[in-house]
Design a protein around this motif. Structure first.
Motif, PDB file in Angstrom:
ATOM      1  N   MET A 173       0.796  -1.157   0.025  1.00 56.26           N
ATOM      2  CA  MET A 173       0.171  -0.033  -0.063  1.00 56.26           C
ATOM      3  C   MET A 173       0.764   1.250  -0.081  1.00 56.26           C
ATOM      4  O   MET A 173       1.946   1.171   0.664  1.00 56.26           O
ATOM      5  N   TYR A 174       0.282   2.041  -0.691  1.00 58.14           N
ATOM      6  CA  TYR A 174       1.108   3.477  -0.780  1.00 58.14           C
ATOM      7  C   TYR A 174       0.593   4.394   0.274  1.00 58.14           C
ATOM      8  O   TYR A 174      -0.702   4.820   0.109  1.00 58.14           O
ATOM      9  N   TYR A 175       1.361   5.012   1.221  1.00 60.56           N
ATOM     10  CA  TYR A 175       1.112   5.920   2.025  1.00 60.56           C
ATOM     11  C   TYR A 175       1.558   7.394   1.767  1.00 60.56           C
ATOM     12  O   TYR A 175       2.887   7.476   1.251  1.00 60.56           O
ATOM     13  N   VAL A 176       1.045   8.532   2.053  1.00 62.89           N
ATOM     14  CA  VAL A 176       1.348   9.865   2.025  1.00 62.89           C
ATOM     15  C   VAL A 176       0.819  10.630   2.976  1.00 62.89           C
ATOM     16  O   VAL A 176      -0.293  10.592   3.677  1.00 62.89           O
ATOM     17  N   TYR A 177       2.140  11.386   3.552  1.00 59.18           N
ATOM     18  CA  TYR A 177       1.796  12.044   4.807  1.00 59.18           C
ATOM     19  C   TYR A 177       2.650  13.548   4.663  1.00 59.18           C
ATOM     20  O   TYR A 177       3.463  13.567   4.071  1.00 59.18           O
ATOM     21  N   PRO A 178       1.764  14.499   5.085  1.00 56.18           N
ATOM     22  CA  PRO A 178       2.219  15.738   5.012  1.00 56.18           C
ATOM     23  C   PRO A 178       3.344  16.099   6.311  1.00 56.18           C
ATOM     24  O   PRO A 178       3.257  15.489   7.173  1.00 56.18           O
ATOM     25  N   ALA A 179       4.260  16.986   5.971  1.00 58.95           N
ATOM     26  CA  ALA A 179       5.358  17.239   6.759  1.00 58.95           C
ATOM     27  C   ALA A 179       5.712  18.790   6.699  1.00 58.95           C
ATOM     28  O   ALA A 179       5.611  19.216   5.570  1.00 58.95           O
ATOM     29  N   TYR A 180       6.341  19.218   7.773  1.00 57.98           N
ATOM     30  CA  TYR A 180       7.152  20.438   7.753  1.00 57.98           C
ATOM     31  C   TYR A 180       8.394  20.160   7.254  1.00 57.98           C
ATOM     32  O   TYR A 180       8.881  19.302   7.543  1.00 57.98           O
ATOM     33  N   ILE A 181       8.906  21.217   6.557  1.00 62.35           N
ATOM     34  CA  ILE A 181      10.275  21.239   6.039  1.00 62.35           C
ATOM     35  C   ILE A 181      10.724  22.417   6.289  1.00 62.35           C
ATOM     36  O   ILE A 181      10.077  23.539   5.978  1.00 62.35           O
ATOM     37  N   LYS A 182      12.032  22.562   6.766  1.00 58.92           N
ATOM     38  CA  LYS A 182      12.710  23.747   7.298  1.00 58.92           C
ATOM     39  C   LYS A 182      14.184  23.466   7.106  1.00 58.92           C
ATOM     40  O   LYS A 182      14.810  22.719   7.180  1.00 58.92           O
ATOM     41  N   LYS A 183      14.923  24.574   6.970  1.00 53.59           N
ATOM     42  CA  LYS A 183      16.156  24.705   6.775  1.00 53.59           C
ATOM     43  C   LYS A 183      16.818  25.647   8.210  1.00 53.59           C
ATOM     44  O   LYS A 183      16.409  26.735   8.117  1.00 53.59           O
ATOM     45  N   GLU A 184      17.559  24.724   8.899  1.00 56.59           N
ATOM     46  CA  GLU A 184      17.994  25.495  10.030  1.00 56.59           C
ATOM     47  C   GLU A 184      19.538  24.962  10.271  1.00 56.59           C
ATOM     48  O   GLU A 184      19.953  23.864  10.339  1.00 56.59           O
ATOM     49  N   ASN A 185      20.287  26.098  10.606  1.00 61.17           N
ATOM     50  CA  ASN A 185      21.972  25.913  11.004  1.00 61.17           C
ATOM     51  C   ASN A 185      22.599  25.100   9.950  1.00 61.17           C
ATOM     52  O   ASN A 185      23.314  24.148  10.143  1.00 61.17           O
ATOM     53  N   GLY A 186      22.175  25.350   8.662  1.00 65.34           N
ATOM     54  CA  GLY A 186      22.531  24.729   7.465  1.00 65.34           C
ATOM     55  C   GLY A 186      22.260  23.088   6.982  1.00 65.34           C
ATOM     56  O   GLY A 186      22.837  22.559   6.362  1.00 65.34           O
ATOM     57  N   ARG A 187      21.232  22.846   7.507  1.00 64.96           N
ATOM     58  CA  ARG A 187      20.611  21.479   7.568  1.00 64.96           C
ATOM     59  C   ARG A 187      19.145  21.463   7.325  1.00 64.96           C
ATOM     60  O   ARG A 187      18.408  22.381   7.766  1.00 64.96           O
TER      61      ARG A 187
ATOM     62  N   SER B 298      -3.005   0.155  13.216  1.00 58.78           N
ATOM     63  CA  SER B 298      -3.595   0.953  12.030  1.00 58.78           C
ATOM     64  C   SER B 298      -2.554   2.238  12.011  1.00 58.78           C
ATOM     65  O   SER B 298      -2.570   2.996  12.893  1.00 58.78           O
ATOM     66  N   PRO B 299      -2.366   2.760  11.053  1.00 57.80           N
ATOM     67  CA  PRO B 299      -1.345   3.860  10.896  1.00 57.80           C
ATOM     68  C   PRO B 299      -2.477   5.349  11.022  1.00 57.80           C
ATOM     69  O   PRO B 299      -3.448   5.159  10.901  1.00 57.80           O
ATOM     70  N   PRO B 300      -1.891   6.323  11.780  1.00 55.91           N
ATOM     71  CA  PRO B 300      -2.952   7.389  11.603  1.00 55.91           C
ATOM     72  C   PRO B 300      -3.331   8.004  10.440  1.00 55.91           C
ATOM     73  O   PRO B 300      -2.611   7.731   9.464  1.00 55.91           O
ATOM     74  N   LYS B 301      -4.400   8.570  10.584  1.00 57.71           N
ATOM     75  CA  LYS B 301      -4.802   9.428   9.210  1.00 57.71           C
ATOM     76  C   LYS B 301      -4.271  10.539   8.969  1.00 57.71           C
ATOM     77  O   LYS B 301      -3.757  11.222   9.843  1.00 57.71           O
ATOM     78  N   ALA B 302      -3.943  10.603   7.738  1.00 62.90           N
ATOM     79  CA  ALA B 302      -3.167  11.816   7.277  1.00 62.90           C
ATOM     80  C   ALA B 302      -3.939  13.096   7.332  1.00 62.90           C
ATOM     81  O   ALA B 302      -5.136  13.074   7.084  1.00 62.90           O
ATOM     82  N   SER B 303      -3.145  14.191   7.918  1.00 60.94           N
ATOM     83  CA  SER B 303      -3.756  15.465   8.045  1.00 60.94           C
ATOM     84  C   SER B 303      -4.115  15.883   6.401  1.00 60.94           C
ATOM     85  O   SER B 303      -3.403  15.617   5.471  1.00 60.94           O
ATOM     86  N   THR B 304      -5.107  16.627   6.540  1.00 54.86           N
ATOM     87  CA  THR B 304      -5.314  17.459   5.324  1.00 54.86           C
ATOM     88  C   THR B 304      -4.172  18.310   4.970  1.00 54.86           C
ATOM     89  O   THR B 304      -4.046  19.404   5.733  1.00 54.86           O
ATOM     90  N   TYR B 305      -3.868  18.239   3.737  1.00 54.75           N
ATOM     91  CA  TYR B 305      -2.589  19.203   3.287  1.00 54.75           C
ATOM     92  C   TYR B 305      -2.868  20.661   3.273  1.00 54.75           C
ATOM     93  O   TYR B 305      -2.075  21.515   3.733  1.00 54.75           O
ATOM     94  N   VAL B 306      -4.013  20.948   2.772  1.00 58.98           N
ATOM     95  CA  VAL B 306      -4.397  22.217   2.701  1.00 58.98           C
ATOM     96  C   VAL B 306      -4.450  23.076   3.964  1.00 58.98           C
ATOM     97  O   VAL B 306      -4.543  24.209   4.318  1.00 58.98           O
ATOM     98  N   ASP B 307      -4.911  22.285   5.400  1.00 55.19           N
ATOM     99  CA  ASP B 307      -5.134  23.067   6.640  1.00 55.19           C
ATOM    100  C   ASP B 307      -3.742  23.038   7.165  1.00 55.19           C
ATOM    101  O   ASP B 307      -3.840  23.724   8.249  1.00 55.19           O
ATOM    102  N   ILE B 308      -2.611  22.893   6.771  1.00 56.83           N
ATOM    103  CA  ILE B 308      -1.387  22.805   7.340  1.00 56.83           C
ATOM    104  C   ILE B 308      -0.768  24.258   6.969  1.00 56.83           C
ATOM    105  O   ILE B 308      -0.603  24.729   5.993  1.00 56.83           O
ATOM    106  N   GLN B 309      -0.343  25.131   8.107  1.00 55.77           N
ATOM    107  CA  GLN B 309       0.274  26.293   7.781  1.00 55.77           C
ATOM    108  C   GLN B 309       1.792  25.965   7.862  1.00 55.77           C
ATOM    109  O   GLN B 309       2.427  25.163   8.472  1.00 55.77           O
ATOM    110  N   GLY B 310       2.703  26.935   7.195  1.00 55.32           N
ATOM    111  CA  GLY B 310       3.928  27.112   7.055  1.00 55.32           C
ATOM    112  C   GLY B 310       4.453  26.114   5.932  1.00 55.32           C
ATOM    113  O   GLY B 310       3.510  25.765   5.148  1.00 55.32           O
TER     114      GLY B 310
END
Length: 126
Positions: free
Chosen positions: A1-15, A57-69
């Motif tokens: 099964m293919y799973y897709v989850y939203p995540a925050y991504i940021k650059k901090e201290n060169g990483r 069971s894996p958690p239900k993925a959050s709705t992408y549009v509702d995520i800020q940042g």
């Protein structure tokens, strides 16, 4: 099964840092954007596989549009991930009639190959 989850991504201290929204304490860190996304995919697969082994069971993925940042989607094909991490071989002992063993040896039959092919066929795998 293919799973897709939203995540925050940021650059901090060169990483780069990826933090999954729907999993507690699930973070990937890398020197490059690409490396970090690959690591995020790997740790997502590891977490999902761990849940599967625990019959959870894996958690239900959050709705992408509702995520800020700044955000991204991380996906993983769990079946492919399991094949990748579970590709090591294990030794099995089998019992067969001696005449079948002797005939197979004289014909140069590779016992491991035949057993693997038979198991895959029996399990409906490619």
């Amino acid at each position: 099964m293919y799973y897709v989850y939203p995540a925050y991504i940021k650059k901090e201290n060169g990483r780069f840092i990826v933090e999954f929204i729907d999993f507690e304490l699930l973070t990937a860190v890398g020197k490059t954007y690409e490396q970090t996304l690959q690591r995020a995919e790997d740790i997502l697969g590891e977490r999902l596989y761990g849940l599967e082994k625990e019959f959870k069971s894996p958690p239900k993925a959050s709705t992408y549009v509702d995520i800020q940042g700044e955000k991204t989607l991380i996906g993983v094909d769990l079946e492919m991930y399991k094949k990748k991490v579970m590709s090591s071989s294990v030794r099995k002992s089998v019992t067969i009639p001696s005449w079948l063993n002797e005939l197979s040896i004289t014909r140069g039959i590779n016992f491991s190959k035949v057993l693997q092919e038979a198991l895959k066929k029996e399990l409906g795998l490619k």
